[in-house]
Design an enzyme around this catalytic site. Structure first.
Site, PDB file in Angstrom:
ATOM      1  N   SER A 513       0.763  -1.220  -0.024  1.00  0.00           N
ATOM      2  CA  SER A 513       0.242   0.114   0.091  1.00  0.00           C
ATOM      3  C   SER A 513       0.808   1.128   0.043  1.00  0.00           C
ATOM      4  O   SER A 513       0.256   2.316   0.038  1.00  0.00           O
ATOM      5  CB  SER A 513      -1.062   0.118   1.119  1.00  0.00           C
ATOM      6  OG  SER A 513      -0.244   0.206   2.565  1.00  0.00           O
ATOM      7  N   LYS A 556      -5.152   4.655   9.286  1.00  0.00           N
ATOM      8  CA  LYS A 556      -4.278   5.433   8.568  1.00  0.00           C
ATOM      9  C   LYS A 556      -4.822   6.818   8.429  1.00  0.00           C
ATOM     10  O   LYS A 556      -3.798   7.712   8.852  1.00  0.00           O
ATOM     11  CB  LYS A 556      -4.026   4.843   6.990  1.00  0.00           C
ATOM     12  CG  LYS A 556      -3.266   3.690   7.081  1.00  0.00           C
ATOM     13  CD  LYS A 556      -3.394   2.981   5.513  1.00  0.00           C
ATOM     14  CE  LYS A 556      -2.708   1.639   5.357  1.00  0.00           C
ATOM     15  NZ  LYS A 556      -2.379   1.205   3.945  1.00  0.00           N
TER      16      LYS A 556
END
Length: 649
Positions: A513, A556
């Site tokens: 990612s 996140k």
């Protein structure tokens, strides 16, 4: 945040019919099988397996209900089949105790009857000896030899104690008792050693002089025997050593297993009982690595004579399933017994947290052990404050108090990085990007990524050099990104080395990612275009330049907001996955993107970026030829690695 997202979230807060004020009015099913949530297929299989007495192997993440299903299975088994098991002394071979199986409850009666009979015999013999001793003493007194009479009486008592048989030594021992049990036995043998699992014979330090313990009285049943006619549950089945797994296979096949000493140096090693019945249903559980590390023959036995189940991690966010979460809260309150019930606002917050922890849009988490921990902490806070019911404020407080170890480490990490300025949240820098990663599955961190382009150290070709303890998937992601840099920039980098550093990743980095972060940092370094440091980003990059979805976007985003980042770039496909807490919504701007072109537009600064954007648009329709395929099948080993405590970029 997007208006569409906010509207969807608002609609989802109308989560169930409001015909209750608190969980006190929610009816909790009596049977455990009816308390299982979100595992409909598993419930159906367990019912069939209980009816047909089949084994089950359950694979899935911790906290998804494997042990609860095993307990529920024990409730479904018929109580009428329960048996007691007795071990008897063997007069012909003391080291080969005899085994007897009787109906449940009868074993206790048999042992008590034998003890009573032994006590009567002992009392009769003692009375006889007392009369004999008294007679000897009286006779010696009359003949004038009292001293010799006393000595003779003492010698008689010693010889009698030494050579006369002890009545209690012949009393059988009850090694498996199902007296007054309401359900078939459920034995959790997770983490037990071989002796506790398979049975053992206690060591006897006194093996002579008439003080030794008879062999049958030293026999101890194992969990496989205690679960006779019931359920034996073993989590993390692959942690059993190979020899123990082989013995388990024998027990499953023969439905009986002799008890012998597990230590070769013990006197119990000489003892081996007759085969002891162990007709149990085995429920083996574990994570994905359990499948790889199990004994092949044991796995084959479970598969051939039972079912294999993969537990769901999430369930769809529907009205029915939300009601199930409401019932789950009521169940946890009842099961705990020490916390107050939850009002509707508190249940709303629990369901909102279930959405967040699912990590998928339109789903609720089924890692209910962790969610149950949140319920209990919120209840503890409410009880400490003297509240009649737990409220949403208690749940919010519980989320802060009951942070996971990973979250506490991540928070500490952010504080240190801000103090030492390992990541920047303002200004602009060339080749430096604020990436985002997940630690432990539920904790986000800011992951600074720095790129630098230098002349090649090799005369033949340039290299991509990545540092930061990258794991397999992360390495592949870096190679994937580096393969398309030339197409994106239009420059020949064959004679250059590209250095990519993941700053502060002492525990290692796994996952792909960070792909768009790496690509942005490298492009910035090659073209000498600065990156806006108020921006952080996460996303995977395909070989066509598409930004692909990643996991943990909510955590996140919250980590970036906590660090003071203002804008966060996420994949467009993850837009509906964002369920950040209310306190973060006004702190950050979320920018969903679909291509690397949009990433460059929102992250690079200056007029020079327009050339890169135009170039990207021209090549976006071209499929680049790479050695790495667009879809790489992941092995179970790689899947497991991505679920460990390393930072998942």
């Amino acid at each position: 945040m997007d208006t569409k997202n906010e509207n969807t979230a608002e609609q989802n807060t109308e989560i169930y019919d409001a015909d209750f004020d608190t969980t006190e009015s929610i009816e909790v099913p009596e049977q455990l099988i009816d308390q299982v949530i979100g595992q409909e297929h598993a419930v159906e299989v367990v019912k069939k397996a209980a009816e047909q007495r089949r084994h089950i192997m359950m694979i899935g993440n911790p906290g998804t209900g494997k042990s609860l299903l095993a307990k529920a299975m024990a409730e479904l088994l018929p109580k009428e089949e329960l048996k007691d098991i007795l071990v008897y002394p063997n007069t012909e071979d003391p080291n080969n105790p005899k085994i007897r199986e009787v109906p449940a409850g009868k074993g206790r009666e048999i042992v008590q009857a034998h003890k009573l009979e032994a006590r009567k015999r002992s009392q009769s013999r003692n009375m006889l000896m007392l009369l004999l001793v008294f007679g000897i003493v009286m006779y010696s007194f009359y003949v004038g030899q009292l001293l010799w009479g006393i000595i003779a009486a003492i010698m008689l008592l010693i010889l009698t104690r030494q050579f006369m048989p002890k009545d209690d030594l012949m009393v059988p021992k009850l090694i498996v008792s199902n007296y007054n049990k309401e359900h078939a036995p459920y034995i959790d043998a997770t983490g037990t050693h071989a002796g506790a699992l398979l049975g053992d014979v206690r060591h006897d330090p006194f093996q002579s002089g008439g003080m030794e313990t008879p062999a049958h009285d030293r026999v101890e049943s194992g969990d496989i025997h205690k679960s006779h006619k019931g359920v034996l549950f073993i989590d993390e089945i692959n942690t059993l050593n190979i020899e123990t797994q082989q013995n388990m296979l024998t027990a499953l096949q023969e439905k009986e297993y002799s008890i012998t000493g597990q230590s070769e140096r013990s006197s119990g090693a000489l003892v081996k009982s007759d085969p002891v019945p162990c007709d149990f249903i085995m429920v083996a559980a574990g994570n994905l690595d359990a499948v790889e590390n199990m004994h092949p023959a044991l796995r084959s036995r479970l598969k051939g004579y039972g079912y294999e189940l993969y537990m769901n991690d999430t369930m769809e966010d529907t009205l029915k399933n939300r009601k199930d979460i409401v019932r789950f809260v009521a169940q946890e309150v009842k099961r705990d017994g020490h916390i107050p019930h939850f009002n509707k606002s508190a249940v709303d917050e629990i369901i909102r947290e279930a959405r967040r922890r699912a990590g998928r849009k339109g789903h609720l988490t089924l890692k209910l052990r962790d969610l149950g921990g949140l319920v209990r902490v919120a209840g503890d806070i409410a009880k400490a404050e003297g509240s009649e019911f737990a409220t949403d404020e208690h749940v919010v407080s519980a989320k802060r108090m009951a942070r996971s170890i990973e979250q506490q480490v991540a928070d500490n990490y952010l504080e240190q990085k801000k103090q030492y300025q390992l990541f920047s949240k303002q200004g602009e820098q060339v080749g430096r990007v604020n990436g985002l990663a997940v630690m432990g599955g539920d904790s986000g961190i800011v992951l600074p990524i720095i790129a630098e382009v230098t002349p090649s150290l090799s005369n033949s070709q340039g290299n991509v050099i990545a540092t930061g303890m990258l794991k397999d998937i992360a390495k592949e992601a870096v190679q994937n990104v580096s393969a398309v840099i030339k197409n994106i920039t239009g420059k020949d980098i064959a004679n250059r080395d590209i250095h990519i550093q993941f700053v502060g990743t002492y525990e290692g980095v796994e996952g792909d990612s960070a792909s768009i972060s790496v690509a942005t940092a490298v492009i910035s370094a090659i073209e000498q275009i600065p990156v806006n440091q108020t921006v952080a980003m996460t996303g995977s990059l395909s070989v066509r330049g598409d930004v692909l979805p990643v996991g943990g976007v909510t955590y996140k985003i919250e980590a970036a907001a906590q660090a003071g980042i203002q804008k966060i770039i996420i994949p467009k496909a993850n837009e509906d996955d964002v369920l950040i807490e209310e306190r973060y919504k006004d702190q950050v701007e979320i920018i969903p993107v679909s291509t690397i072109t949009e990433v460059i537009e929102h992250s690079l600064i200056g007029n020079k970026k327009r050339n890169i954007v135009d170039r990207l648009k021209k090549v976006s329709s071209v499929k680049w030829s790479l050695d790495i395929p667009e879809v790489v099948p992941a092995s179970i080993e790689n899947i497991n690695k991505s679920k460990t405590g390393t930072k998942n970029a």
